[in-house]
Scaffold this motif. Structure first.
Motif, PDB file in Angstrom:
ATOM      1  N   THR A 223     -32.498  35.993  27.357  1.00  0.00           N
ATOM      2  CA  THR A 223     -32.203  34.863  28.230  1.00  0.00           C
ATOM      3  C   THR A 223     -30.826  34.311  27.899  1.00  0.00           C
ATOM      4  N   ILE A 224     -30.222  33.660  28.882  1.00  0.00           N
ATOM      5  CA  ILE A 224     -28.940  33.003  28.648  1.00  0.00           C
ATOM      6  C   ILE A 224     -29.132  31.530  28.318  1.00  0.00           C
ATOM      7  N   PHE A 225     -30.375  31.045  28.404  1.00  0.00           N
ATOM      8  CA  PHE A 225     -30.647  29.637  28.136  1.00  0.00           C
ATOM      9  C   PHE A 225     -30.850  29.408  26.641  1.00  0.00           C
ATOM     10  N   PRO A 226     -30.354  28.294  26.109  1.00  0.00           N
ATOM     11  CA  PRO A 226     -30.556  28.001  24.683  1.00  0.00           C
ATOM     12  C   PRO A 226     -32.009  27.646  24.406  1.00  0.00           C
ATOM     13  N   LEU A 227     -32.579  28.243  23.387  1.00  0.00           N
ATOM     14  CA  LEU A 227     -33.963  27.970  22.998  1.00  0.00           C
ATOM     15  C   LEU A 227     -34.042  27.022  21.804  1.00  0.00           C
ATOM     16  N   PHE A 228     -32.875  26.603  21.315  1.00  0.00           N
ATOM     17  CA  PHE A 228     -32.815  25.626  20.231  1.00  0.00           C
ATOM     18  C   PHE A 228     -31.829  24.541  20.634  1.00  0.00           C
ATOM     19  N   TYR A 229     -32.160  23.318  20.297  1.00  0.00           N
ATOM     20  CA  TYR A 229     -31.283  22.194  20.617  1.00  0.00           C
ATOM     21  C   TYR A 229     -30.366  21.945  19.435  1.00  0.00           C
ATOM     22  N   ASN A 230     -29.068  21.853  19.687  1.00  0.00           N
ATOM     23  CA  ASN A 230     -28.135  21.560  18.600  1.00  0.00           C
ATOM     24  C   ASN A 230     -27.388  20.272  18.907  1.00  0.00           C
ATOM     25  N   SER A 231     -27.088  19.525  17.871  1.00  0.00           N
ATOM     26  CA  SER A 231     -26.425  18.230  18.036  1.00  0.00           C
ATOM     27  C   SER A 231     -25.650  17.892  16.773  1.00  0.00           C
ATOM     28  N   ASP A 232     -24.577  17.134  16.936  1.00  0.00           N
ATOM     29  CA  ASP A 232     -23.829  16.637  15.778  1.00  0.00           C
ATOM     30  C   ASP A 232     -24.113  15.159  15.542  1.00  0.00           C
ATOM     31  N   ARG A 233     -25.175  14.627  16.189  1.00  0.00           N
ATOM     32  CA  ARG A 233     -25.531  13.223  16.051  1.00  0.00           C
ATOM     33  C   ARG A 233     -26.734  13.076  15.113  1.00  0.00           C
ATOM     34  N   PRO A 234     -26.590  12.340  14.012  1.00  0.00           N
ATOM     35  CA  PRO A 234     -27.728  12.142  13.104  1.00  0.00           C
ATOM     36  C   PRO A 234     -28.900  11.433  13.755  1.00  0.00           C
ATOM     37  N   ASP A 235     -28.636  10.487  14.679  1.00  0.00           N
ATOM     38  CA  ASP A 235     -29.741   9.765  15.312  1.00  0.00           C
ATOM     39  C   ASP A 235     -30.573  10.680  16.197  1.00  0.00           C
ATOM     40  N   SER A 236     -29.936  11.638  16.876  1.00  0.00           N
ATOM     41  CA  SER A 236     -30.681  12.576  17.718  1.00  0.00           C
ATOM     42  C   SER A 236     -31.568  13.485  16.864  1.00  0.00           C
ATOM     43  N   ILE A 237     -31.039  13.956  15.745  1.00  0.00           N
ATOM     44  CA  ILE A 237     -31.818  14.820  14.860  1.00  0.00           C
ATOM     45  C   ILE A 237     -32.953  14.026  14.218  1.00  0.00           C
ATOM     46  N   ALA A 238     -32.698  12.783  13.824  1.00  0.00           N
ATOM     47  CA  ALA A 238     -33.740  11.940  13.233  1.00  0.00           C
ATOM     48  C   ALA A 238     -34.860  11.680  14.236  1.00  0.00           C
ATOM     49  N   ALA A 239     -34.501  11.441  15.495  1.00  0.00           N
ATOM     50  CA  ALA A 239     -35.514  11.223  16.528  1.00  0.00           C
ATOM     51  C   ALA A 239     -36.360  12.469  16.732  1.00  0.00           C
ATOM     52  N   GLY A 240     -35.733  13.644  16.705  1.00  0.00           N
ATOM     53  CA  GLY A 240     -36.475  14.892  16.844  1.00  0.00           C
ATOM     54  C   GLY A 240     -37.434  15.120  15.692  1.00  0.00           C
ATOM     55  N   ILE A 241     -37.003  14.800  14.479  1.00  0.00           N
ATOM     56  CA  ILE A 241     -37.875  14.961  13.309  1.00  0.00           C
ATOM     57  C   ILE A 241     -39.085  14.041  13.421  1.00  0.00           C
ATOM     58  N   MET A 242     -38.888  12.813  13.890  1.00  0.00           N
ATOM     59  CA  MET A 242     -40.010  11.885  14.038  1.00  0.00           C
ATOM     60  C   MET A 242     -40.993  12.347  15.108  1.00  0.00           C
ATOM     61  N   GLU A 243     -40.509  13.155  16.057  1.00  0.00           N
ATOM     62  CA  GLU A 243     -41.390  13.701  17.091  1.00  0.00           C
ATOM     63  C   GLU A 243     -42.151  14.926  16.622  1.00  0.00           C
ATOM     64  N   GLY A 244     -41.867  15.393  15.410  1.00  0.00           N
ATOM     65  CA  GLY A 244     -42.568  16.560  14.884  1.00  0.00           C
ATOM     66  C   GLY A 244     -41.781  17.847  14.976  1.00  0.00           C
ATOM     67  N   LYS A 245     -40.487  17.759  15.283  1.00  0.00           N
ATOM     68  CA  LYS A 245     -39.670  18.955  15.374  1.00  0.00           C
ATOM     69  C   LYS A 245     -39.084  19.303  14.006  1.00  0.00           C
ATOM     70  N   ILE A 246     -38.559  20.509  13.907  1.00  0.00           N
ATOM     71  CA  ILE A 246     -37.997  21.019  12.658  1.00  0.00           C
ATOM     72  C   ILE A 246     -36.485  21.060  12.797  1.00  0.00           C
ATOM     73  N   ALA A 247     -35.782  20.499  11.822  1.00  0.00           N
ATOM     74  CA  ALA A 247     -34.321  20.485  11.831  1.00  0.00           C
ATOM     75  C   ALA A 247     -33.789  21.487  10.822  1.00  0.00           C
ATOM     76  N   ILE A 248     -32.720  22.174  11.203  1.00  0.00           N
ATOM     77  CA  ILE A 248     -32.070  23.145  10.323  1.00  0.00           C
ATOM     78  C   ILE A 248     -30.612  22.735  10.149  1.00  0.00           C
ATOM     79  N   PHE A 249     -30.175  22.595   8.904  1.00  0.00           N
ATOM     80  CA  PHE A 249     -28.801  22.237   8.588  1.00  0.00           C
ATOM     81  C   PHE A 249     -28.128  23.435   7.919  1.00  0.00           C
ATOM     82  N   VAL A 250     -26.888  23.685   8.312  1.00  0.00           N
ATOM     83  CA  VAL A 250     -26.122  24.808   7.767  1.00  0.00           C
ATOM     84  C   VAL A 250     -24.883  24.258   7.082  1.00  0.00           C
TER      85      VAL A 250
END
Length: 474
Positions: A223-250
């Motif tokens: 597929t050409i669609f992204p299957l992972f959400y990426n962001s450079d905003r800490p608040d967006s990643i924090a909100a995703g973690i509180m929703e039960g999502k998994i965050a990956i930092f490189v």
């Protein structure tokens, strides 16, 4: 000599082997000193290690505080050296890995064990505002290229003891530090273990950016669609973690990954939660409208002017005919010319220096559009359609998600030129079928629309007030 070989009790032999592994690199420093009548050696990389801390916390205590011949590494670690994070190692592989990560290796003569001290000292970019997902109201800080800084920015927002962080190294050559963060008891344990297992078993030469992981973590879905959400905003990643999502930092990347990600996530902005729910809901609806315009507007124009002129109002049809009277190309070629030119201008504006990039893209669009119309290469209405399409693409919050929409726009233009509105209808249905078959770490991509759940519609398209949201019991 293999890297997993253990240290020798002869310091000169260890120095010879380590220098052999590192070659003649000009930034590799080997400093031999005498402490307590015992010969010692320090190994580190200039620029990767904090030289001031090496001098104040290691070398000076070794000279000033050591007076006995009965010197041991545990004594140095616990009582003499002014150090924080330190560990013991007995083989070259672990020692060299720590040196390449900014550590310092201390070896003593007549000892087959070394002390690795963490003293990183490379230059770091300071925290700045987000360049890819700016907001008017809300936090303005964004991630940097330093792994621990990024994880700390998220922890500062989610002060919960259940926040878990697992760190590993990925990449046979780069050995990049990767951290997986999730909220224990909220994130799906099976998905967490699956994610960690895939990262640990990933065989790649190197990881220089989070996109390397995204491609490797795809479940063989074309597929050409992204299957992972990426962001450079800490608040967006924090909100995703509180929703039960998994965050990956490189380490080395200012973008973090969230999984699983669904279609609706890419059309939501962090500012939706910092403005009135009424305003946010209206803006979200506008984004879906702009998504349709960005993907279908040129194709609809080509289909109507090529096959379905009877669907255009008479007055508008006469106006279009007058504008296209001197244009030598069919609508399909006209649309492709303008779209390709605009994509060239867009990329030129992105790659050029910021001081001139925006000016070049704006002036270039105006000058080329006006000149093309006056030269009868394209019609004025085509310039308007392409301009509206381009502006609509900038409304999509996620740049990663806007890329496949731009690609699909060209595909739909070709379909419209061959089959008209009927072809467009079939193409849109095929697109929905494709999206419905995608999964992001086991979650349907069109959730919560395709797998309809009324309880999950409160934050899908419309944003309901916070007081209507159900709080998690766990």
């Amino acid at each position: 000599m293999k890297l997993h070989t253990k240290f020798s009790r002869q310091l000169c032999r260890n120095i010879e082997l380590i220098c052999g592994f590192m070659g003649n690199s000009s930034d590799f420093v080997v400093r031999e000193i005498t402490t307590g009548h015992k010969h010692a050696a320090l190994f580190y990389l200039d620029g990767m290690t904090d030289m001031q801390k090496v001098q104040d916390n290691v070398i000076r205590p070794l000279h000033d505080r050591v007076s006995s011949d009965e010197i041991t590494l545990p004594l140095l670690k616990n009582a003499i050296l002014d150090i924080g994070e330190a560990s013991f190692t007995q083989n070259f592989e672990d020692a060299l890995e720590q040196i390449l990560s900014g550590g310092l290796l201390l070896l003593l003569d007549d000892m087959d064990e070394g002390l690795v001290i963490s003293l990183p000292g490379w230059e770091e970019r300071s925290i700045s505002d987000s360049k890819t997902q700016p907001v008017v109201r809300g936090p303005q800080e964004a991630f940097t290229e330093t792994l621990r800084t990024n994880t700390t920015m998220v922890r500062r927002r989610v002060k919960d003891t259940r926040v878990r962080l697992t760190t590993m190294k990925v990449g046979e050559k780069t050995k990049t530090d990767i951290s997986v963060m999730y909220l224990h008891g909220v994130a799906d344990p099976k998905k967490v273990q699956d994610m960690i297992s895939k990262l640990k078993n990933m065989h790649v030469e190197g990881v220089l950016e989070s996109e390397y992981l995204e491609e490797c973590l795809h479940d063989k879905q074309l597929t050409i669609f992204p299957l992972f959400y990426n962001s450079d905003r800490p608040d967006s990643i924090a909100a995703g973690i509180m929703e039960g999502k998994i965050a990956i930092f490189v380490d080395g990347s200012p973008f973090a990954i969230l999984a699983p990600a669904v279609f609706a996530d890419f059309l939501q902005s962090a500012e939706d939660y910092y403005q009135s729910f009424v305003y946010s809901s209206i803006i979200r609806i506008l984004r879906y409208i702009c998504l349709a315009i960005c993907m279908l507007a040129p194709a609809i124009y080509v289909a109507l002017t090529t096959f379905h002129q009877d669907m255009i109002p008479t007055v508008l049809l006469l106006s279009l005919s007058a504008q296209r009277e001197g244009v030598p190309f069919p609508a399909f070629v006209e649309a492709m010319i303008m779209e390709v030119v605009f994509e060239i201008l867009r990329e030129a504006g992105l790659r050029m220096p910021r001081t001139v990039g925006q000016a070049v893209s704006i002036v270039g669009s105006i000058v080329i559009g006006q000149a093309a119309v006056e030269a009868n290469i394209v019609s004025a209405v085509m310039v308007i359609v392409v301009a509206i399409t381009a502006i609509s693409s900038f409304v999509i919050p996620s740049y990663t998600f806007a890329i496949p929409i731009r690609i699909l726009r060209f595909a739909f233009i070709g379909i419209a030129a061959m089959f008209g509105v009927y072809g467009l209808t079939v193409g849109i249905l095929m697109l929905f079928v494709h999206l419905n078959g995608l999964h992001s770490f086991g979650v349907p991509y069109l959730s919560p629309f395709a797998n309809y759940k009324s309880s999950e519609q409160r934050d899908a398209i419309l944003r309901f007030p916070y007081r209507t949201k159900k709080h998690r019991k766990n």
